[in-house]
Design an enzyme around this catalytic site. Sequence first.
Site, PDB file in Angstrom:
ATOM      1  N   HIS A  18     -38.433  50.379  23.460  1.00 49.60           N
ATOM      2  CA  HIS A  18     -37.219  50.995  23.968  1.00 49.60           C
ATOM      3  C   HIS A  18     -36.079  49.496  23.667  1.00 49.60           C
ATOM      4  O   HIS A  18     -36.526  48.725  24.862  1.00 49.60           O
ATOM      5  CB  HIS A  18     -36.852  51.263  25.133  1.00 49.60           C
ATOM      6  N   HIS A  20     -33.142  46.299  23.461  1.00 44.88           N
ATOM      7  CA  HIS A  20     -31.791  45.560  22.309  1.00 44.88           C
ATOM      8  C   HIS A  20     -31.836  44.302  22.321  1.00 44.88           C
ATOM      9  O   HIS A  20     -32.314  42.937  22.909  1.00 44.88           O
ATOM     10  CB  HIS A  20     -31.267  45.748  23.479  1.00 44.88           C
ATOM     11  N   LEU A  21     -31.818  44.448  20.325  1.00 41.83           N
ATOM     12  CA  LEU A  21     -32.365  42.557  20.590  1.00 41.83           C
ATOM     13  C   LEU A  21     -30.797  41.690  19.983  1.00 41.83           C
ATOM     14  O   LEU A  21     -30.498  40.882  19.291  1.00 41.83           O
ATOM     15  CB  LEU A  21     -32.991  43.415  18.828  1.00 41.83           C
ATOM     16  N   ARG A  22     -29.950  42.920  20.143  1.00 40.68           N
ATOM     17  CA  ARG A  22     -28.113  42.442  19.747  1.00 40.68           C
ATOM     18  C   ARG A  22     -28.427  41.901  17.992  1.00 40.68           C
ATOM     19  O   ARG A  22     -29.425  42.282  17.205  1.00 40.68           O
ATOM     20  CB  ARG A  22     -27.964  41.156  20.453  1.00 40.68           C
ATOM     21  N   LYS A 102     -30.620  57.780  18.225  1.00 36.53           N
ATOM     22  CA  LYS A 102     -30.474  57.542  19.472  1.00 36.53           C
ATOM     23  C   LYS A 102     -29.003  58.558  19.215  1.00 36.53           C
ATOM     24  O   LYS A 102     -28.194  57.875  19.193  1.00 36.53           O
ATOM     25  CB  LYS A 102     -30.416  56.441  19.679  1.00 36.53           C
ATOM     26  N   HIS A 139     -30.301  58.556  25.876  1.00 36.22           N
ATOM     27  CA  HIS A 139     -29.676  57.604  27.173  1.00 36.22           C
ATOM     28  C   HIS A 139     -28.779  59.297  28.098  1.00 36.22           C
ATOM     29  O   HIS A 139     -28.233  59.772  27.768  1.00 36.22           O
ATOM     30  CB  HIS A 139     -28.227  56.533  26.764  1.00 36.22           C
ATOM     31  N   HIS A 177     -36.179  55.288  29.940  1.00 39.50           N
ATOM     32  CA  HIS A 177     -35.935  54.769  30.737  1.00 39.50           C
ATOM     33  C   HIS A 177     -34.394  55.690  32.394  1.00 39.50           C
ATOM     34  O   HIS A 177     -33.816  55.126  32.975  1.00 39.50           O
ATOM     35  CB  HIS A 177     -34.543  53.418  31.123  1.00 39.50           C
ATOM     36  N   ASP A 250     -35.923  47.984  28.225  1.00 39.75           N
ATOM     37  CA  ASP A 250     -34.475  48.242  27.772  1.00 39.75           C
ATOM     38  C   ASP A 250     -34.109  46.795  27.619  1.00 39.75           C
ATOM     39  O   ASP A 250     -32.787  46.354  28.755  1.00 39.75           O
ATOM     40  CB  ASP A 250     -34.020  48.989  28.901  1.00 39.75           C
TER      41      ASP A 250
END
Length: 343
Positions: A18, A20-22, A102, A139, A177, A250
Site C-alpha cells: 500500500h 502513494h507515489l503521486r 480500491k 479504506h 492500514h 501507506d
Amino acid sequence: MSDTMTDTITIRRPDDWHVHLRDGDMLRAVAPLTARQFARAIVMPNLGTPITSVAAATDYRRRITAAAGPGFTPLMTCYLTDVADPAEIERGHAEGAWVAAKLYPANATTNSAAGVTDVRHIHAALEVMERIGMVLCVHGEVTDPAVDIFDREAVFIERVLEPLLRDFPALKIVFEHITTADAVEFVAASGTNVAATITPHHLHLNRGDLFAGGLRPHLYCLPVAKREAHRLAVRTAAISGSAKYFLGTDSAPHPRQAKESGCGCAGIFNAPFALESYAAAFDEDGALDRFEAFASLNGPAFYGLPVNSESVTLERRAVTVPAEIDGIVPFHAGETLGWALAD
Ligand code: DOR
Ligand code: ZN
C-alpha cells in the site's frame, strides 16, 4: 532468518502492499525511495484525477517505472466510483493492467471526493471481483460527521464491512492500514479471504504522540492514530506470525507547507526508512524471526503472486533520519533508528 547474535537479518526482498507515489515532480522524488526498499508495491490510485480506466492505469504505470528505475514493479489499482464499470474492471484484471480495486468512501481522505457514496452502487463490480478473485483494498472509515473520528474505523466494520461480507462471502478483501483492536478482531475472526495491511507509523504512534509538546502535523494521517491499547493490539497482530497481516506503508507524501498549514493534509511520508522503522518495532518486541513473513511472504500469498527471489539484509547499526527530503518531512525525522538496510 537471522544469525545467532541477531546483528543482521537477511530476508527475501519485501514488497509494499500500500503506497502513494503521486505524479510529476513528487513521483520522481519519492518513487526511487520506495524502489530502494521494495521489489513491488501496490500503488494507490488517488491522483488528482483518479485512476479509473485501464488506459489511465497503464499510462501511470509507465510514468512510475520511468521514475523508479529498473528492478521495481508497480502493481496498479483501480479507483472505484459510484459509476465503476464492471466490464472495465474485469478487462483490466485480465490484461494485467491492475491487480486490485480500491474502495474509498467518498470524502474519507485525500483525493477521495470521487469515491463511493454507498457500496450498493458498486455491487455489480464487487460481484465480478468476487468471481474472478480480484482483491478489494478498503479504506475502512465511515464519513458520517456524527461519528467521532476515533470511532470511524470500528463503526465502518459494522456498517459496511460485515454487510459486504454477507453479500460477497468469498470476496478477497484487504482492510488497509488498520488502527484498532476492533479491526484486528474482525480480521482474525474472518475467513482467509480477509487480510489487513499495517503501517510502520501505526506500530509506533498513539494519538497522544500527535499532541506531544504541541501539535505535530507530520504525524497526522488517516485513519488517525488511536489510543495506546489499540496501538498495542495492532502491534500484536503484526508480530503474531499470522498470514493475515502484512506490510503496507501507506507512505503518503505531502510538501512540508501542505502539512504545516491552517488545514494540514493527512499523510505520513515513511518511504525512505520504512523497513528500518518496521524492523525497530519487531526487534523491540523480540519478533525479528517473524519479520520476513510479515514483510515478504504473507502479502504475495494473499495476492496469489510469487515471492521475490532476491534477498535484503538489515544490520543493527544507527541510522539518523534527515529532517527533510526533497521538501517533505519524513517519518522519524531527526530520530536515530537502530536498524539499517545494508547496501
Ligand atoms: O493519511 C492519508 N493520506 N490517508 C489516506 O487514506 C490517503 C493518504 C494520501 O493520499 O495523502
Ligand atoms: Zn493510503
